[in-house]
Design a protein around this motif. Sequence first.
Motif, mmCIF file in Angstrom:
data_model
loop_
_atom_site.group_PDB
_atom_site.id
_atom_site.type_symbol
_atom_site.label_atom_id
_atom_site.label_comp_id
_atom_site.label_asym_id
_atom_site.label_seq_id
_atom_site.Cartn_x
_atom_site.Cartn_y
_atom_site.Cartn_z
ATOM 1 N N THR A 33 0.791 -1.237 0.000
ATOM 2 C CA THR A 33 0.000 0.000 0.000
ATOM 3 C C THR A 33 0.818 1.279 0.000
ATOM 4 O OG1 THR A 33 -0.092 0.220 2.418
ATOM 5 C CG2 THR A 33 -1.749 -1.208 1.377
ATOM 6 N N GLY A 34 2.081 1.215 0.408
ATOM 7 C CA GLY A 34 2.883 2.417 0.585
ATOM 8 C C GLY A 34 2.717 3.060 1.942
ATOM 9 N N LEU A 61 -5.371 6.750 16.125
ATOM 10 C CA LEU A 61 -4.202 7.489 16.581
ATOM 11 C C LEU A 61 -3.139 7.624 15.489
ATOM 12 C CD1 LEU A 61 -3.718 5.956 20.138
ATOM 13 C CD2 LEU A 61 -4.527 8.257 19.601
ATOM 14 N N PHE A 62 -3.196 6.733 14.492
ATOM 15 C CA PHE A 62 -2.189 6.716 13.441
ATOM 16 C C PHE A 62 -2.763 7.310 12.159
ATOM 17 C CE2 PHE A 62 -1.415 3.009 16.194
ATOM 18 C CZ PHE A 62 -0.147 3.316 16.664
ATOM 19 N N SER A 63 -1.867 7.714 11.281
ATOM 20 C CA SER A 63 -2.280 8.226 9.984
ATOM 21 C C SER A 63 -1.461 7.566 8.895
ATOM 22 C CB SER A 63 -2.108 9.751 9.921
ATOM 23 O OG SER A 63 -0.739 10.096 10.092
ATOM 24 N N VAL A 64 -1.965 7.625 7.678
ATOM 25 C CA VAL A 64 -1.253 7.082 6.527
ATOM 26 C C VAL A 64 -1.211 8.157 5.441
ATOM 27 C CG1 VAL A 64 -1.925 4.710 7.054
ATOM 28 C CG2 VAL A 64 -3.341 6.079 5.518
ATOM 29 N N PRO A 65 -0.297 8.051 4.496
ATOM 30 C CA PRO A 65 -0.239 9.050 3.424
ATOM 31 C C PRO A 65 -1.556 9.127 2.657
ATOM 32 C CG PRO A 65 1.728 7.678 3.419
ATOM 33 C CD PRO A 65 0.783 7.048 4.386
ATOM 34 N N ALA A 66 -1.874 10.309 2.174
ATOM 35 C CA ALA A 66 -3.128 10.497 1.446
ATOM 36 C C ALA A 66 -3.186 9.649 0.187
ATOM 37 C CB ALA A 66 -3.298 11.973 1.094
ATOM 38 N N ASN A 67 -2.019 9.337 -0.371
ATOM 39 C CA ASN A 67 -1.995 8.547 -1.601
ATOM 40 C C ASN A 67 -1.784 7.057 -1.361
ATOM 41 O OD1 ASN A 67 0.647 8.679 -0.749
ATOM 42 N ND2 ASN A 67 1.500 9.189 -2.753
ATOM 43 N N GLU A 71 -8.144 1.606 1.071
ATOM 44 C CA GLU A 71 -9.146 2.293 1.866
ATOM 45 C C GLU A 71 -8.753 2.156 3.330
ATOM 46 O OE1 GLU A 71 -13.011 0.735 1.065
ATOM 47 O OE2 GLU A 71 -12.871 1.054 -1.110
ATOM 48 N N VAL A 72 -9.177 3.081 4.143
ATOM 49 C CA VAL A 72 -8.823 3.049 5.563
ATOM 50 C C VAL A 72 -10.084 3.073 6.406
ATOM 51 C CG1 VAL A 72 -7.581 4.213 7.433
ATOM 52 C CG2 VAL A 72 -6.645 4.236 5.113
ATOM 53 N N ARG A 73 -10.149 2.143 7.338
ATOM 54 C CA ARG A 73 -11.235 2.137 8.315
ATOM 55 C C ARG A 73 -10.601 2.233 9.698
ATOM 56 N NH1 ARG A 73 -16.044 -1.902 6.182
ATOM 57 N NH2 ARG A 73 -15.947 -1.266 3.978
ATOM 58 N N THR A 74 -10.959 3.263 10.416
ATOM 59 C CA THR A 74 -10.316 3.513 11.701
ATOM 60 C C THR A 74 -11.197 3.089 12.867
ATOM 61 O OG1 THR A 74 -11.158 5.778 11.774
ATOM 62 C CG2 THR A 74 -8.991 5.436 10.770
#
Length: 358
Positions: A33-34, A61-67, A71-74
Motif C-alpha cells: 500500500t505504501g 491514533l495513526f495516519s497514513v499518506p493520502a496517496n 481504503e482506511v477504516r479507523t
Amino acid sequence: MYEQRVETVMRNLEQRGLSRLLVCDPRSIQYLTGAYVEPGERFLGLVLAPDAAPVLVLNALFSVPANAACEVRTFADTDDPLALVAELVCAREPLGCDKNLPARFLLPLMERDAAARFVLASDAVDDARARKDDHERAAMRAASTTNDAAMGRFRELVREGVTEAEVAGQLEGIYRELGAQGHSFAPIVSFGANAADPHHEPDGTRLAPGDVVLFDVGCRKGEYCADMTRTFVFGEPTPKQREVHDIVRRANEAARALVRPGVRFCDIDRAARQVIEDAGYGPYFTHRLGHQIGLDVHEPGDVSATHDAPVEPGMCFSIEPGIYLPGEFGVRIEDLVLVTEEGCEVLNSYPREIDTIG
C-alpha cells in the motif's frame, strides 16, 4: 505499482485455494500500500479480498499518506477492531492469515467464527516480496552504495584503545550524513576474540594491536535495507589471520560466481562451504550462507543446505561465509547479490582483500 503487487498476491492466494487474506506485518502492508505504521500493541490489519480495494483497519491514533493504495477504516481505543475485520471477510470461506497475526487477535476471530477456517498464508506475500521489481532493485542498489561509502568512514574510527561500543555509537550519525535513514539492524562491531561470536554485541572491549576488527553493518535508505560485513586487522596480520581471511574471501567469491537463475540456494551454500571444508575449517563455519533481504533485513527464504528451491530474477540475498575460531578471532565477508535475468549483480564494491588499519 501497488496494484500490480496486490494482483500478484491475489494470484498466489488463488493457487493456494484461498480468496481472502489478512496481512498484519507492517512491512508487508507497506509493500502492498505504501503506508507504514508500527502499531505497538494495537491491531493493524490489511484485508485483501476479490474484486475489492485493499482495506486497512487502523487505530485512529495513526495516519497514513493520502496517496496510500488502500481504503482506511479507523477505530478508537475503546472500539473492537475485530468487528471491522469480521465485516470485511466472509464467514463461509477460509481466511488466509499472516504469520504476524498475534494470538490475542487470532483467537477472538476464531471464537466469533469470522471465517470457515484460518490458514497460514504469509507465503503468498513473501513469494511476491522475494522478487524485487524495478523500483525495489534501484532502492537496494542505493542502500548498498551508501553502505559501501559508510564502511570507508567506519574504518577511520578505529584506533588503539577505543572500545567496540564507542565505535558502534558513532555509526548511525555517519549513515545519516550519507543520506540514509539510520541502521537496518543493530550493528556488530567485534574486536579480537569477540569476532569469533557471529552475533556479538558491541561492549567495552578495547582494541589492541594485532586484533581483527569485524564490522557487520547495514543502513536503511528509501526504506530498503543494506547489509555488509568486512573484517580488518589492526596492525600487521599474522600468517594465520591472512590464511583464514583468504579462505573466507575465496568462499565468498565461489558462491557469488555461481549465482544465476535456476541454481538452487543449497548449491550456492555448498559452493562456499566446500572451499572452507577443503581448507580444513569446515566445523568453524557455523551458520547458513545467507538470507534474503529487502524491506526487512531478514526476509523469508535463506541460502542454506536445506533450501533446494532455485533462485529467480529479482531475488536479493546475502553471501556471508565465515570462519570462527573460539578464543582467537573470526572472519566474515558479506555481500548482497541481486539475481538478474542472466546472472547476478553484486551490490557491494567495497574491497574484500585483507586490509590493515594503523
